[in-house]
Design a protein around this motif. Structure first.
Motif, PDB file in Angstrom:
ATOM      1  N   LYS A 156       0.840  -1.209   0.000  1.00 17.54           N
ATOM      2  CA  LYS A 156       0.000   0.000   0.000  1.00 17.54           C
ATOM      3  C   LYS A 156       0.873   1.256   0.000  1.00 17.54           C
ATOM      4  CE  LYS A 156      -3.564   2.525   2.545  1.00 17.54           C
ATOM      5  NZ  LYS A 156      -4.540   2.521   3.659  1.00 17.54           N
ATOM      6  N   SER A 157       1.886   1.277   0.861  1.00 17.78           N
ATOM      7  CA  SER A 157       2.767   2.440   0.951  1.00 17.78           C
ATOM      8  C   SER A 157       3.538   2.651  -0.347  1.00 17.78           C
ATOM      9  CB  SER A 157       3.755   2.261   2.108  1.00 17.78           C
ATOM     10  OG  SER A 157       3.070   2.159   3.338  1.00 17.78           O
ATOM     11  N   ILE A 158       4.068   1.563  -0.891  1.00 19.94           N
ATOM     12  CA  ILE A 158       4.852   1.658  -2.124  1.00 19.94           C
ATOM     13  C   ILE A 158       3.977   2.084  -3.296  1.00 19.94           C
ATOM     14  CG2 ILE A 158       6.189   0.346  -3.821  1.00 19.94           C
ATOM     15  CD1 ILE A 158       7.668   0.973  -1.172  1.00 19.94           C
ATOM     16  N   ALA A 159       2.799   1.479  -3.416  1.00 20.05           N
ATOM     17  CA  ALA A 159       1.896   1.805  -4.529  1.00 20.05           C
ATOM     18  C   ALA A 159       1.526   3.288  -4.513  1.00 20.05           C
ATOM     19  CB  ALA A 159       0.642   0.940  -4.474  1.00 20.05           C
ATOM     20  N   LYS A 160       1.276   3.836  -3.329  1.00 23.98           N
ATOM     21  CA  LYS A 160       0.952   5.262  -3.232  1.00 23.98           C
ATOM     22  C   LYS A 160       2.096   6.118  -3.762  1.00 23.98           C
ATOM     23  CE  LYS A 160      -0.721   6.510   0.813  1.00 23.98           C
ATOM     24  NZ  LYS A 160      -0.908   6.485   2.295  1.00 23.98           N
ATOM     25  N   LEU A 161       3.331   5.771  -3.377  1.00 22.74           N
ATOM     26  CA  LEU A 161       4.500   6.521  -3.847  1.00 22.74           C
ATOM     27  C   LEU A 161       4.680   6.383  -5.357  1.00 22.74           C
ATOM     28  CD1 LEU A 161       7.151   5.580  -1.114  1.00 22.74           C
ATOM     29  CD2 LEU A 161       5.905   7.728  -1.321  1.00 22.74           C
ATOM     30  N   VAL A 162       4.591   5.146  -5.837  1.00 23.31           N
ATOM     31  CA  VAL A 162       4.845   4.854  -7.246  1.00 23.31           C
ATOM     32  C   VAL A 162       3.807   5.521  -8.144  1.00 23.31           C
ATOM     33  CG1 VAL A 162       4.782   2.977  -8.954  1.00 23.31           C
ATOM     34  CG2 VAL A 162       6.156   2.728  -6.880  1.00 23.31           C
ATOM     35  N   LEU A 163       2.537   5.451  -7.745  1.00 22.71           N
ATOM     36  CA  LEU A 163       1.471   6.037  -8.565  1.00 22.71           C
ATOM     37  C   LEU A 163       1.556   7.559  -8.598  1.00 22.71           C
ATOM     38  CD1 LEU A 163      -1.528   3.750  -7.545  1.00 22.71           C
ATOM     39  CD2 LEU A 163      -0.346   3.796  -9.743  1.00 22.71           C
ATOM     40  N   LEU A 164       1.872   8.145  -7.453  1.00 16.91           N
ATOM     41  CA  LEU A 164       1.995   9.602  -7.412  1.00 16.91           C
ATOM     42  C   LEU A 164       3.165  10.067  -8.277  1.00 16.91           C
ATOM     43  CD1 LEU A 164       0.662  12.036  -6.097  1.00 16.91           C
ATOM     44  CD2 LEU A 164       2.327  11.851  -4.231  1.00 16.91           C
ATOM     45  N   ASP A 165       4.275   9.336  -8.205  1.00 12.73           N
ATOM     46  CA  ASP A 165       5.440   9.664  -9.018  1.00 12.73           C
ATOM     47  C   ASP A 165       5.127   9.495 -10.507  1.00 12.73           C
ATOM     48  OD1 ASP A 165       8.394  10.264  -9.053  1.00 12.73           O
ATOM     49  OD2 ASP A 165       8.429   8.345 -10.097  1.00 12.73           O
ATOM     50  N   SER A 166       4.430   8.413 -10.840  1.00 11.98           N
ATOM     51  CA  SER A 166       4.049   8.153 -12.231  1.00 11.98           C
ATOM     52  C   SER A 166       3.173   9.273 -12.769  1.00 11.98           C
ATOM     53  CB  SER A 166       3.309   6.812 -12.322  1.00 11.98           C
ATOM     54  OG  SER A 166       2.748   6.618 -13.607  1.00 11.98           O
ATOM     55  N   ALA A 167       2.183   9.684 -11.982  1.00  7.20           N
ATOM     56  CA  ALA A 167       1.270  10.749 -12.422  1.00  7.20           C
ATOM     57  C   ALA A 167       2.012  12.071 -12.587  1.00  7.20           C
ATOM     58  CB  ALA A 167       0.138  10.898 -11.414  1.00  7.20           C
ATOM     59  N   LYS A 168       2.924  12.330 -11.651  1.00  5.09           N
ATOM     60  CA  LYS A 168       3.692  13.578 -11.729  1.00  5.09           C
ATOM     61  C   LYS A 168       4.536  13.611 -12.996  1.00  5.09           C
ATOM     62  CE  LYS A 168       6.854  16.473  -9.055  1.00  5.09           C
ATOM     63  NZ  LYS A 168       7.712  16.580  -7.860  1.00  5.09           N
ATOM     64  N   ILE A 169       5.190  12.486 -13.307  1.00  6.22           N
ATOM     65  CA  ILE A 169       6.007  12.405 -14.521  1.00  6.22           C
ATOM     66  C   ILE A 169       5.142  12.586 -15.762  1.00  6.22           C
ATOM     67  CG2 ILE A 169       7.334  10.803 -15.959  1.00  6.22           C
ATOM     68  CD1 ILE A 169       8.515   9.677 -13.331  1.00  6.22           C
ATOM     69  N   GLN A 170       3.972  11.947 -15.770  1.00  7.85           N
ATOM     70  CA  GLN A 170       3.095  12.055 -16.939  1.00  7.85           C
ATOM     71  C   GLN A 170       2.585  13.475 -17.139  1.00  7.85           C
ATOM     72  OE1 GLN A 170       0.273   8.699 -17.433  1.00  7.85           O
ATOM     73  NE2 GLN A 170       1.415   7.744 -15.776  1.00  7.85           N
ATOM     74  N   GLU A 171       2.236  14.139 -16.047  1.00  6.02           N
ATOM     75  CA  GLU A 171       1.794  15.531 -16.170  1.00  6.02           C
ATOM     76  C   GLU A 171       2.932  16.419 -16.668  1.00  6.02           C
ATOM     77  OE1 GLU A 171      -0.073  17.183 -12.750  1.00  6.02           O
ATOM     78  OE2 GLU A 171      -1.883  15.960 -12.948  1.00  6.02           O
ATOM     79  N   GLU A 172       4.135  16.206 -16.122  1.00  2.00           N
ATOM     80  CA  GLU A 172       5.288  17.014 -16.536  1.00  2.00           C
ATOM     81  C   GLU A 172       5.634  16.780 -17.998  1.00  2.00           C
ATOM     82  OE1 GLU A 172       8.319  15.855 -13.806  1.00  2.00           O
ATOM     83  OE2 GLU A 172       7.641  17.209 -12.202  1.00  2.00           O
ATOM     84  N   GLU A 173       5.586  15.515 -18.433  1.00  2.00           N
ATOM     85  CA  GLU A 173       5.950  15.213 -19.818  1.00  2.00           C
ATOM     86  C   GLU A 173       4.896  15.724 -20.795  1.00  2.00           C
ATOM     87  OE1 GLU A 173       7.038  11.098 -20.194  1.00  2.00           O
ATOM     88  OE2 GLU A 173       8.928  11.405 -19.111  1.00  2.00           O
ATOM     89  N   ALA A 174       3.631  15.668 -20.409  1.00  2.00           N
ATOM     90  CA  ALA A 174       2.583  16.224 -21.274  1.00  2.00           C
ATOM     91  C   ALA A 174       2.765  17.739 -21.408  1.00  2.00           C
ATOM     92  CB  ALA A 174       1.197  15.898 -20.702  1.00  2.00           C
ATOM     93  N   TYR A 175       3.070  18.389 -20.282  1.00  2.00           N
ATOM     94  CA  TYR A 175       3.302  19.835 -20.310  1.00  2.00           C
ATOM     95  C   TYR A 175       4.496  20.175 -21.196  1.00  2.00           C
ATOM     96  CZ  TYR A 175       4.523  24.516 -18.669  1.00  2.00           C
ATOM     97  OH  TYR A 175       4.835  25.853 -18.605  1.00  2.00           O
ATOM     98  N   LYS A 176       5.588  19.417 -21.031  1.00  2.00           N
ATOM     99  CA  LYS A 176       6.809  19.655 -21.816  1.00  2.00           C
ATOM    100  C   LYS A 176       6.549  19.432 -23.305  1.00  2.00           C
ATOM    101  CE  LYS A 176      11.717  18.242 -21.841  1.00  2.00           C
ATOM    102  NZ  LYS A 176      12.340  19.506 -21.427  1.00  2.00           N
ATOM    103  N   ALA A 177       5.804  18.376 -23.633  1.00  2.00           N
ATOM    104  CA  ALA A 177       5.494  18.078 -25.041  1.00  2.00           C
ATOM    105  C   ALA A 177       4.686  19.201 -25.672  1.00  2.00           C
ATOM    106  CB  ALA A 177       4.737  16.760 -25.137  1.00  2.00           C
ATOM    107  N   ASN A 178       3.762  19.773 -24.904  1.00  2.00           N
ATOM    108  CA  ASN A 178       2.951  20.876 -25.425  1.00  2.00           C
ATOM    109  C   ASN A 178       3.762  22.163 -25.548  1.00  2.00           C
ATOM    110  OD1 ASN A 178       0.541  19.379 -25.686  1.00  2.00           O
ATOM    111  ND2 ASN A 178       0.100  19.620 -23.503  1.00  2.00           N
ATOM    112  N   GLU A 179       4.620  22.420 -24.545  1.00  2.00           N
ATOM    113  CA  GLU A 179       5.444  23.625 -24.561  1.00  2.00           C
ATOM    114  C   GLU A 179       6.428  23.613 -25.732  1.00  2.00           C
ATOM    115  OE1 GLU A 179       6.112  26.543 -22.153  1.00  2.00           O
ATOM    116  OE2 GLU A 179       3.967  26.141 -22.380  1.00  2.00           O
ATOM    117  N   GLU A 180       7.064  22.443 -25.941  1.00  2.00           N
ATOM    118  CA  GLU A 180       8.108  22.350 -26.965  1.00  2.00           C
ATOM    119  C   GLU A 180       7.584  21.807 -28.291  1.00  2.00           C
ATOM    120  OE1 GLU A 180      11.484  20.310 -25.323  1.00  2.00           O
ATOM    121  OE2 GLU A 180      11.425  21.481 -23.467  1.00  2.00           O
ATOM    122  N   GLN A 181       6.289  21.477 -28.302  1.00  2.00           N
ATOM    123  CA  GLN A 181       5.572  21.083 -29.522  1.00  2.00           C
ATOM    124  C   GLN A 181       6.219  19.895 -30.254  1.00  2.00           C
ATOM    125  OE1 GLN A 181       5.288  24.815 -31.710  1.00  2.00           O
ATOM    126  NE2 GLN A 181       3.368  25.319 -30.680  1.00  2.00           N
TER     127      GLN A 181
END
Length: 451
Positions: free
Chosen positions: A89-114
């Motif tokens: 439970k503890s690990i899954a919470k960390l892993v999922l939050l990290d995964s979501a953060k990376i996905q949000e950052e990469e989507a933002y970067k892809a849009n910014e840099e087109q």
């Protein structure tokens, strides 16, 4: 009873196995596909059944390829419980939050840099959707039968892969089904040996390293040699590491080497937002691993723990020799990409892989001798030295997997080999049939069987 191999068959990612009885639907794991684009695109597809019709999910452990699709499952209507151990439970919470953060950052970067092929790049799921998973997670005690659905009992037993990882034995309709999850090694640096099943009518066994044996080498000595060689050349060492358990294994070995005076006094860096939080998981679950409280604290003291990206940029710009452990372990995302952007084209750089590299990942391509890799839409020449220490994998090798079957007191009706690419799985099938004379099959993704 029907078993549907939705994911994790013919590949080592996207683990999802659906069990369907006349009264219930149970999903074993709910993982993210990684690696080949054709697999990653499956993450956007709906399940072959409505998530709202699934009674519960049984989670073997907290790695992304086993829990990373849970936010999508819930956002599409799943209302049941997700059973797992306390560390998972503890690990899954960390892993999922990290995964979501990376996905949000990469989507933002892809849009910014087109550089996205889409009009608007979007994350697979958001940080909020990852956080929503927590309320569904229900902790169960290992080695204790729990009724998870209509007359269906589950027992979780340690599989030795990472902290909290378990195999799951299901009793239903008069049958015993065993799902291995990922099996650890009999002689792991941090984890205890996996618990072997004693009874199984049907057994679903991972086959990641089904066609090979880990080299019988001194991994500590290998690590020492590679680091000292790189530092003598005034180079930087980058170790792509899964933020949970493999990172701690490397940290433990580096701590031992430094304490013994075998590697130099240079900066040792753990660059993952999950790094510090993972320490708490180890401290709160001492019965799951070999480290003492003092070991954990002393080991972490040796490292600079980086959480903010501004600090990552400063470390990258610092030319002095250093050792960096950064996620993700297969170089599919995360902070390690920022280090690669700067260091992969420098000859003095040494990259050390310590875990399995799935087909289609940057890690696999580098191990296969790629001359260039693509990161965030740009290509980088590979001039760094690339090494792999197979003996540090968290997965058992062929002999470990065969040994895991050695305590069975009955002859299973069939063993299905999952979570492996086709060649390793088939090699393990032949070995199991030769040694035990058990019926053994390798299902393909999307196959459905009746038992």
């Amino acid at each position: 009873m029907k078993i549907n191999f939705i994911g994790g068959a013919g590949t080592v990612t996207g683990s999802k196995t659906l069990i369907e009885t006349k009264d219930s639907r149970i999903l074993i794991d709910c993982g993210l596909f990684q690696g080949l684009k054709s697999l990653r695109e499956l993450n956007w597809d709906p399940l072959p059944i409505l998530p709202s019709t699934i009674d519960c999910v049984l989670l073997t452990h907290g790695h992304l390829d086993h829990c990373g699709w849970l936010p999508r499952l819930i956002s599409q209507g799943f209302k049941g419980k997700i059973y797992c151990t306390a560390p998972t439970k503890s690990i899954a919470k960390l892993v999922l939050l990290d995964s979501a953060k990376i996905q949000e950052e990469e989507a933002y970067k892809a849009n910014e840099e087109q550089y996205s092929k889409h009009t608007q790049a979007e994350p697979l799921y958001t940080i909020q959707q990852a956080q929503d998973v927590t309320s569904f997670l229900k902790v169960i005690q290992p080695n204790t039968p729990v009724v998870v659905a209509n007359d269906i009992t589950a027992v979780f037993e340690s599989s030795g892969h990472i902290i909290g990882a378990c195999s799951i034995t299901l009793t239903l309709e008069g049958k015993t089904l065993v799902f291995s999850g990922d099996i650890g090694r009999d002689d792991d640096v941090l984890m205890f040996p996996p618990t072997k099943p004693t009874m199984a009518d049907y057994l679903f066994l991972e086959s990641t390293y089904g066609d090979r044996l880990h080299p019988d080498l001194d991994v500590k000595k290998e690590l020492e040699t590679l680091i000292n060689t790189a530092i003598e050349q005034k180079g930087t060492v980058i170790i792509p590491g899964f933020a949970v358990e493999r990172a701690q294994s490397i940290m433990f070995l580096l701590w031992q080497l430094k304490t013994e005076g075998r590697i130099p006094n240079i900066p040792y860096i753990l660059d993952t937002p999950m790094g510090a939080n993972a320490l708490h998981v180890f401290l709160e679950n001492l019965q799951w691993h070999k480290l003492s409280v003092n070991d954990c604290h002393e080991m972490y003291k040796m490292f600079t723990i980086v959480s903010e990206f501004e600090e990552t940029i400063r470390i990258i710009a610092d030319p002095q020799p250093k050792v960096v452990i950064a996620a993700s372990g297969m170089v599919t995302g995360g902070r390690v990409l920022s280090y690669f952007e700067h260091y992969i084209s420098i000859e003095k750089t040494t990259v050390i892989f310590v875990g399995y590299q799935a087909e289609g990942t940057r890690g696999r391509r580098l191990l296969e001798g790629a001359d260039e890799i693509k990161i965030y839409g740009n290509y980088y020449n590979v001039r760094a030295k690339i090494f792999q220490i197979e003996g540090l994998s968290a997965h058992g090798d062929q002999e470990d997997l065969l040994n895991w079957l050695s305590a069975l007191k009955n002859i299973p009706k069939c063993i299905y080999l999952v979570h492996g690419e086709n060649l390793p799985a088939d090699a393990l099938r032949i070995k199991i049939q030769d040694r035990y004379h058990f019926k053994c099959k390798v299902p393909l993704m999307g196959n459905e069987i009746e038992i």
